[in-house]
Design an enzyme around this catalytic site. Structure first.
Site, PDB file in Angstrom:
ATOM      1  N   TYR A 147       2.400  -5.854   1.102  1.00  0.00           N
ATOM      2  CA  TYR A 147       2.385  -4.545   1.749  1.00  0.00           C
ATOM      3  C   TYR A 147       2.924  -4.576   3.175  1.00  0.00           C
ATOM      4  O   TYR A 147       3.310  -3.540   3.702  1.00  0.00           O
ATOM      5  CB  TYR A 147       0.954  -3.996   1.793  1.00  0.00           C
ATOM      6  CG  TYR A 147       0.339  -3.791   0.434  1.00  0.00           C
ATOM      7  CD1 TYR A 147       0.927  -2.949  -0.510  1.00  0.00           C
ATOM      8  CD2 TYR A 147      -0.840  -4.448   0.086  1.00  0.00           C
ATOM      9  CE1 TYR A 147       0.355  -2.771  -1.757  1.00  0.00           C
ATOM     10  CE2 TYR A 147      -1.425  -4.269  -1.157  1.00  0.00           C
ATOM     11  CZ  TYR A 147      -0.819  -3.436  -2.078  1.00  0.00           C
ATOM     12  OH  TYR A 147      -1.377  -3.253  -3.305  1.00  0.00           O
ATOM     13  N   THR A 148       2.916  -5.720   3.824  1.00  0.00           N
ATOM     14  CA  THR A 148       3.286  -5.792   5.242  1.00  0.00           C
ATOM     15  C   THR A 148       4.717  -6.303   5.413  1.00  0.00           C
ATOM     16  O   THR A 148       5.269  -6.955   4.520  1.00  0.00           O
ATOM     17  CB  THR A 148       2.317  -6.716   5.999  1.00  0.00           C
ATOM     18  OG1 THR A 148       2.355  -8.026   5.416  1.00  0.00           O
ATOM     19  CG2 THR A 148       0.900  -6.184   5.942  1.00  0.00           C
TER      20      THR A 148
END
Length: 753
Positions: A141-142
């Site tokens: 997600y990052t």
């Protein structure tokens, strides 16, 4: 000579696996020191050298591998990529799980706020260093890229400034160190625990470190504390400025600094807002400790506490009760909670593969030496490149003398592989120069192009001369380092986060535990059950609940502030307070004292004494007829010790013990029926707790002291003939004793075991 048969030539083998293994199943004795050296020492050294301790470039291997992977992925100038991509690629250098690699990345990211100057520019949820429960998002997600400051970490890394070694599977290479152009080892914090040693390097302000390094290059005797004021933590807050402690840390690399939270008081809301906390603690640890103190009654000024941390940053809100002085409360909280905490320094750094604890001066000297080597290697690399180019241009200069001849040689050469050798012969140049001439494009075979190239020869010769001067001059190399440090200051310096407070800013607060005082009744049963009951509760129900066969042996009227001494059969005394026990009712069993106070296994409770001021005496009577009179002050301690050994003598079996506030009359009876009554004023006090005492009753044969009782006025009147004025005394026969005083009356005053 007879020939051996095949059976005789071949040894017979058993059909078991052990038959084919040498010494299989044999137990060989080996010293444990040899086993440790062979099996454990390699692991220990691997942890020390290849995992836990930082090197002079400021990085552990895991950090260096991750950053170098991102550099090779083009993330220094390119767009962000998913963290999972970086983690997967890093596995080519770092043979660990994705979780460990990603956690390393998180700590170096801007979003996590662990480092003073983050190396990873992050997007997404990377958690927070100041929160234990604020978890970071998964790597899918990052997104990440290298922060601009990483330009200084990889400056000229492709110019042979540092050594490269093969990775774990020999599929690629990686740098042993990063050629950082500023002392990252002191700018960002680094902590690690190895085997039998650890490292804890606190962060310092980048501008202060670079200025100190410049001053040290110019003057090796420079006073470091004049430019390097103290650590600068990313979480901000305040640091106690103790110059002596700073000098100790700078000289030895060991010591500690005291950090304090930053807060402001909102008068309209009657609320304290904490916005910066010590680097070594978390929001959750602070809140939990404050709640614990509130429940224990040690802090009564707080009505509510909550975590108001949001996207704008850290905030702990503390609502105060009306009339509370916020300054006094904060001074109390600084003393009792992690709102004020210590950061321990241990500058243990790997130098040439060897761990070494160094002060700031020595660390900077090592870094300067390391950086000098990097600059030398870079200059030497550039020098060789320019020499190679000059060599080619000189060959080109010879072609200028007769371009037509060069064209004719190439045209008339029948085979391609003979072009270079023919040019070498025709112009007297070497093979490298001939290759260069042969590769010139046809469009460049004009005088203008060749003359422009030849004009470079003069500037190249000048640059080569300057580089050779640099390599031969240490001062010029150091000048380059200084100019690079000044450039770093100009580009990346930031104001200090951590401000200072001083000793005269500290208000010494005596933390007095605010315990409510009220009358209570204390009950102790023979089995060791204790009850603290208020008079109101006792009036409502006075019937005591006890275990079968148990009875109340001590009943005292006291207050909640009364201190209690519980004596056991192992010559020990356990100290507590009435306030440490909850108020209860007569209808419950109460607290089991051995469990509540943590008695040793098999240890039994004998007696309880209560006091406010430790006045009076403890009396101990032993079977050998001796008695000891010990001032209660002997059991008073300055520290809050809960257990005292050698509470009384164990050389003879204890027959009875008693606490008295003033001298009283005591009756002793031996196993042969002899009785004496004497006043305790005849006993001289002994300051030693485990004194064997003095002889009170003379015993003959195998007779022992059997009973000890307090003699009240009624008993003294009935048994006055047994009173003695001097001790020791043999006593008189006591056949009429039970007839003179009722049995019930005696039991009420007996000091039972």
């Amino acid at each position: 000579m007879a020939r051996k048969s095949d059976k005789e030539k071949t040894p017979k083998r058993k059909n078991t696996p052990d038959a084919f293994i040498e010494n299989a199943g044999v137990v060989i004795d080996e010293k444990i020191t040899d086993t440790l050296e062979k099996n454990y020492m390699p692991y220990a050294m691997s942890v020390i050298v290849s995992r836990a301790l930082p090197e002079i470039d400021g990085f552990k291997p895991s950090h260096r591998k991750l950053l170098y992977t991102m550099y090779k992925q083009g993330l220094l100038t390119g767009k962000r990529t998913k963290s999972a991509n970086v983690v997967g690629e890093t596995m080519k250098l770092n043979p660990h799980g994705d979780g460990a690699i990603y956690e390393t990345m998180v700590r170096m990211s801007r979003g996590n706020e662990t480092l003073l100057h983050p190396f990873v520019d992050s997007k997404g949820n990377f958690g927070k260093a100041y929160s234990r429960d604020m978890a970071y998002a998964a790597s899918r997600y990052t997104e990440v890229k290298l922060d601009p400051i990483c330009n200084e970490l990889f400056r000229d890394i492709d110019k042979n400034t540092v050594d490269f070694v093969p990775n774990y599977d020999n599929s690629t290479t990686e740098p042993t160190l990063l050629p950082a152009s500023f002392p990252t080892v002191l700018v960002n914090s680094n902590m690690g625990i190895a085997v039998s040693m650890a490292s804890s390097v606190c962060p310092f302000n980048l501008a202060e470190v670079c200025e100190t390094c410049i001053a040290l290059i110019k003057n090796p005797e420079h006073d470091i504390i004049s430019t390097l004021k103290g650590p600068d933590f990313p979480g901000g807050g305040f640091m106690l400025y103790d110059e002596d402690e700073m000098k100790k840390i700078y000289a030895t690399g060991r010591g500690s600094v005291k950090l304090r939270s930053k807060y402001n008081y909102d008068k309209s809301a009657n609320c304290i807002e904490i916005t910066q906390i010590p680097y070594s603690t978390t929001i959750e640890a602070i809140i939990e400790k404050i709640i614990e103190l509130i429940k224990a009654g040690k802090i009564r000024e707080i009505s509510y506490i909550r975590d108001e941390t949001d996207l704008s940053g850290l905030k702990i809100a503390i609502d105060l009760k009306r009339g509370t002085d916020p300054e006094k409360l904060m001074n109390k909280l600084f003393k009792l909670t992690p709102l004020q905490d210590n950061f321990s320094c241990n500058f243990n750094i790997l130098i040439g593969g060897t761990p070494k604890v160094m002060g700031v001066r020595e660390i900077l000297e090592e870094w300067i030496a390391f950086r000098e080597e990097c600059v030398k290697r870079r200059v030497y690399f550039d020098l060789n490149k320019k020499k190679d180019k000059l060599h080619l241009l000189k060959g080109l200069g010879k072609i200028l003398l007769d371009i037509d001849k060069a064209i004719k040689i190439v045209r008339e050469t029948e085979e391609e592989n003979e072009v270079v050798s023919n040019l070498m012969v025709g112009f007297g140049i070497d093979e490298i120069q001939a290759e260069y001439v042969a590769e010139i494009k046809l469009r460049h075979l004009n005088r203008e192009y060749i003359l422009n190239r030849l004009n470079e020869i003069e500037s190249l010769e000048k640059e080569i001369s300057e580089m050779e001067d640099i390599l031969s001059s240490k001062n010029k190399i150091r000048s380059i380092i200084i100019s690079e440090l000044k450039e770093v200051i100009k580009k990346y310096s930031k104001p200090r986060n951590t401000m200072f407070f001083y000793k005269n800013d500290i208000e010494d607060v005596d933390i007095v535990e605010e315990i409510p005082d009220y009358p209570v009744n204390l009950f102790l049963s023979g089995s060791g059950y204790f009850k603290k009951i208020t008079p109101q509760s006792l009036r409502m129900s006075s019937e005591q609940k006890l275990k079968e066969g148990d009875s109340i042996i001590i009943h005292k009227e006291a207050t909640n502030l009364t201190e209690l001494l519980f004596f056991t059969d192992k010559c020990q005394v356990y100290k507590s307070r009435a306030s440490a026990f909850d108020d209860t009712k007569a209808s419950v069993l109460g607290d089991y004292v051995p469990a509540k106070l943590g008695f040793d296994e098999g240890e039994e409770l004998l007696y309880m004494a209560d006091t406010i001021d430790y006045e009076g005496y403890m009396l101990f009577f032993f079977e050998n007829g001796k008695a000891a009179k010990v001032p209660l002050k002997a059991y008073e301690t300055k520290t809050n010790r809960k257990k005292l050994a050698n509470a009384y003598s164990g050389k003879s079996k204890l027959c009875g013990m008693l606490y008295i506030s003033e001298d009283i009359d005591i009756m002793l009876r031996s196993s042969n029926g002899k009785v004496i009554i004497f006043n305790t004023s005849l006993l001289n006090p002994k300051s030693t707790r485990d004194t064997i005492g003095v002889q009170t009753m003379t015993l003959k044969g195998n007779y022992v002291l059997e009973q000890v009782q307090i003699a009240d006025e009624k008993m003294l009147e009935a048994l006055k003939k047994y009173r003695v004025k001097n001790i020791p005394a043999a006593g008189m026969g006591g056949k009429d004793l039970m007839e003179s005083v009722s049995y019930t009356h005696l039991r009420a005053h007996e000091t039972s075991l």
